[in-house]
Design a protein around this motif. Structure first.
Motif, mmCIF file in Angstrom:
data_model
loop_
_atom_site.group_PDB
_atom_site.id
_atom_site.type_symbol
_atom_site.label_atom_id
_atom_site.label_comp_id
_atom_site.label_asym_id
_atom_site.label_seq_id
_atom_site.Cartn_x
_atom_site.Cartn_y
_atom_site.Cartn_z
ATOM 1 N N VAL A 31 0.835 -1.199 0.000
ATOM 2 C CA VAL A 31 0.000 0.000 0.000
ATOM 3 C C VAL A 31 0.873 1.254 0.000
ATOM 4 O O VAL A 31 2.072 1.197 0.285
ATOM 5 C CB VAL A 31 -0.957 0.020 1.217
ATOM 6 C CG1 VAL A 31 -1.914 -1.147 1.182
ATOM 7 C CG2 VAL A 31 -0.206 0.030 2.522
ATOM 8 N N ARG A 32 0.235 2.369 -0.340
ATOM 9 C CA ARG A 32 0.904 3.674 -0.315
ATOM 10 C C ARG A 32 0.059 4.597 0.546
ATOM 11 O O ARG A 32 -1.149 4.710 0.351
ATOM 12 C CB ARG A 32 1.037 4.243 -1.721
ATOM 13 C CG ARG A 32 1.785 5.564 -1.785
ATOM 14 C CD ARG A 32 1.874 6.101 -3.194
ATOM 15 N NE ARG A 32 2.529 5.219 -4.129
ATOM 16 C CZ ARG A 32 3.853 5.174 -4.333
ATOM 17 N NH1 ARG A 32 4.641 5.952 -3.657
ATOM 18 N NH2 ARG A 32 4.355 4.356 -5.225
ATOM 19 N N CYS A 33 0.706 5.256 1.530
ATOM 20 C CA CYS A 33 -0.044 6.162 2.404
ATOM 21 C C CYS A 33 -0.160 7.534 1.737
ATOM 22 O O CYS A 33 0.434 7.798 0.701
ATOM 23 C CB CYS A 33 0.613 6.271 3.784
ATOM 24 S SG CYS A 33 2.049 7.353 3.885
ATOM 25 N N ALA A 34 -0.919 8.408 2.361
ATOM 26 C CA ALA A 34 -1.173 9.747 1.818
ATOM 27 C C ALA A 34 0.111 10.563 1.684
ATOM 28 O O ALA A 34 0.168 11.499 0.894
ATOM 29 C CB ALA A 34 -2.182 10.481 2.695
ATOM 30 N N GLU A 35 1.139 10.219 2.456
ATOM 31 C CA GLU A 35 2.427 10.917 2.362
ATOM 32 C C GLU A 35 3.336 10.313 1.292
ATOM 33 O O GLU A 35 4.433 10.798 1.075
ATOM 34 C CB GLU A 35 3.138 10.877 3.719
ATOM 35 C CG GLU A 35 2.452 11.706 4.778
ATOM 36 C CD GLU A 35 2.457 13.198 4.446
ATOM 37 O OE1 GLU A 35 3.512 13.726 4.037
ATOM 38 O OE2 GLU A 35 1.401 13.824 4.594
ATOM 39 N N GLY A 36 2.897 9.214 0.658
ATOM 40 C CA GLY A 36 3.672 8.592 -0.407
ATOM 41 C C GLY A 36 4.563 7.450 0.039
ATOM 42 O O GLY A 36 5.273 6.863 -0.781
ATOM 43 N N VAL B 52 -3.939 3.392 0.372
ATOM 44 C CA VAL B 52 -4.608 2.682 -0.716
ATOM 45 C C VAL B 52 -3.639 1.658 -1.292
ATOM 46 O O VAL B 52 -2.419 1.823 -1.187
ATOM 47 C CB VAL B 52 -5.071 3.649 -1.831
ATOM 48 C CG1 VAL B 52 -6.133 4.601 -1.330
ATOM 49 C CG2 VAL B 52 -3.908 4.409 -2.420
ATOM 50 N N PRO B 53 -4.152 0.587 -1.916
ATOM 51 C CA PRO B 53 -3.259 -0.380 -2.545
ATOM 52 C C PRO B 53 -2.373 0.311 -3.589
ATOM 53 O O PRO B 53 -2.851 1.122 -4.383
ATOM 54 C CB PRO B 53 -4.209 -1.372 -3.208
ATOM 55 C CG PRO B 53 -5.478 -1.260 -2.421
ATOM 56 C CD PRO B 53 -5.553 0.180 -2.003
ATOM 57 N N ALA B 54 -1.088 -0.007 -3.561
ATOM 58 C CA ALA B 54 -0.143 0.586 -4.513
ATOM 59 C C ALA B 54 -0.228 -0.158 -5.842
ATOM 60 O O ALA B 54 -0.496 -1.360 -5.875
ATOM 61 C CB ALA B 54 1.274 0.498 -3.962
ATOM 62 N N ASP B 55 -0.003 0.557 -6.919
ATOM 63 C CA ASP B 55 0.074 -0.066 -8.241
ATOM 64 C C ASP B 55 1.481 -0.639 -8.375
ATOM 65 O O ASP B 55 2.435 0.081 -8.652
ATOM 66 C CB ASP B 55 -0.202 0.976 -9.327
ATOM 67 C CG ASP B 55 -0.270 0.367 -10.714
ATOM 68 O OD1 ASP B 55 0.027 -0.835 -10.866
ATOM 69 O OD2 ASP B 55 -0.609 1.107 -11.652
ATOM 70 N N VAL B 56 1.611 -1.952 -8.155
ATOM 71 C CA VAL B 56 2.939 -2.566 -8.127
ATOM 72 C C VAL B 56 3.641 -2.504 -9.479
ATOM 73 O O VAL B 56 4.865 -2.572 -9.543
ATOM 74 C CB VAL B 56 2.891 -4.024 -7.604
ATOM 75 C CG1 VAL B 56 2.495 -4.059 -6.148
ATOM 76 C CG2 VAL B 56 1.947 -4.867 -8.420
ATOM 77 N N SER B 57 2.894 -2.326 -10.557
ATOM 78 C CA SER B 57 3.533 -2.213 -11.875
ATOM 79 C C SER B 57 4.286 -0.895 -12.022
ATOM 80 O O SER B 57 5.174 -0.778 -12.860
ATOM 81 C CB SER B 57 2.496 -2.353 -12.990
ATOM 82 O OG SER B 57 1.581 -1.271 -12.959
ATOM 83 N N GLU B 58 3.950 0.103 -11.192
ATOM 84 C CA GLU B 58 4.625 1.396 -11.243
ATOM 85 C C GLU B 58 5.791 1.498 -10.263
ATOM 86 O O GLU B 58 6.527 2.475 -10.272
ATOM 87 C CB GLU B 58 3.634 2.525 -10.952
ATOM 88 C CG GLU B 58 2.587 2.698 -12.031
ATOM 89 C CD GLU B 58 1.632 3.842 -11.733
ATOM 90 O OE1 GLU B 58 1.776 4.484 -10.672
ATOM 91 O OE2 GLU B 58 0.754 4.081 -12.560
ATOM 92 N N LEU B 59 5.963 0.488 -9.394
ATOM 93 C CA LEU B 59 7.042 0.505 -8.410
ATOM 94 C C LEU B 59 8.297 -0.145 -8.980
ATOM 95 O O LEU B 59 8.213 -1.132 -9.706
ATOM 96 C CB LEU B 59 6.625 -0.258 -7.142
ATOM 97 C CG LEU B 59 5.436 0.285 -6.365
ATOM 98 C CD1 LEU B 59 5.108 -0.655 -5.212
ATOM 99 C CD2 LEU B 59 5.709 1.668 -5.846
ATOM 100 N N SER B 60 9.452 0.403 -8.615
ATOM 101 C CA SER B 60 10.707 -0.240 -9.002
ATOM 102 C C SER B 60 10.890 -1.481 -8.134
ATOM 103 O O SER B 60 10.216 -1.645 -7.106
ATOM 104 C CB SER B 60 11.877 0.724 -8.801
ATOM 105 O OG SER B 60 12.089 0.963 -7.425
#
Length: 73
Positions: free
Chosen positions: A7-12, A48-56
């Protein structure tokens, strides 16, 4: 092995959680975000759930190492 959600929090900040419940209020959903304590900053943040395709690969590995405390729900 338990399944975790990245997940990614509101602070990134990127981290993982063992439980990411989809809560409902009667007929309507409360939304995709959940209130979790971010392990990076220690504050309650909408996450919110992070888009893992956009993560390194490094961000994904770091996110899987950082685990949020149990959900407040």
């Amino acid at each position: 092995m338990e399944q975790r959600t990245v997940v990614r929090c509101a602070e990134g900040h990127v981290f993982s959680t063992a439980a990411f419940p989809m809560q409902h209020l009667q007929e309507g959903r409360l939304g995709p975000g959940r209130l979790l304590r971010c392990p990076r900053c220690g504050r309650l943040r909408s996450s919110v759930p992070a888009d893992v395709s956009e993560l390194s690969a490094d961000e994904l590995a770091r996110g899987l190492r950082l685990v949020a405390a149990e959900s407040l729900a």
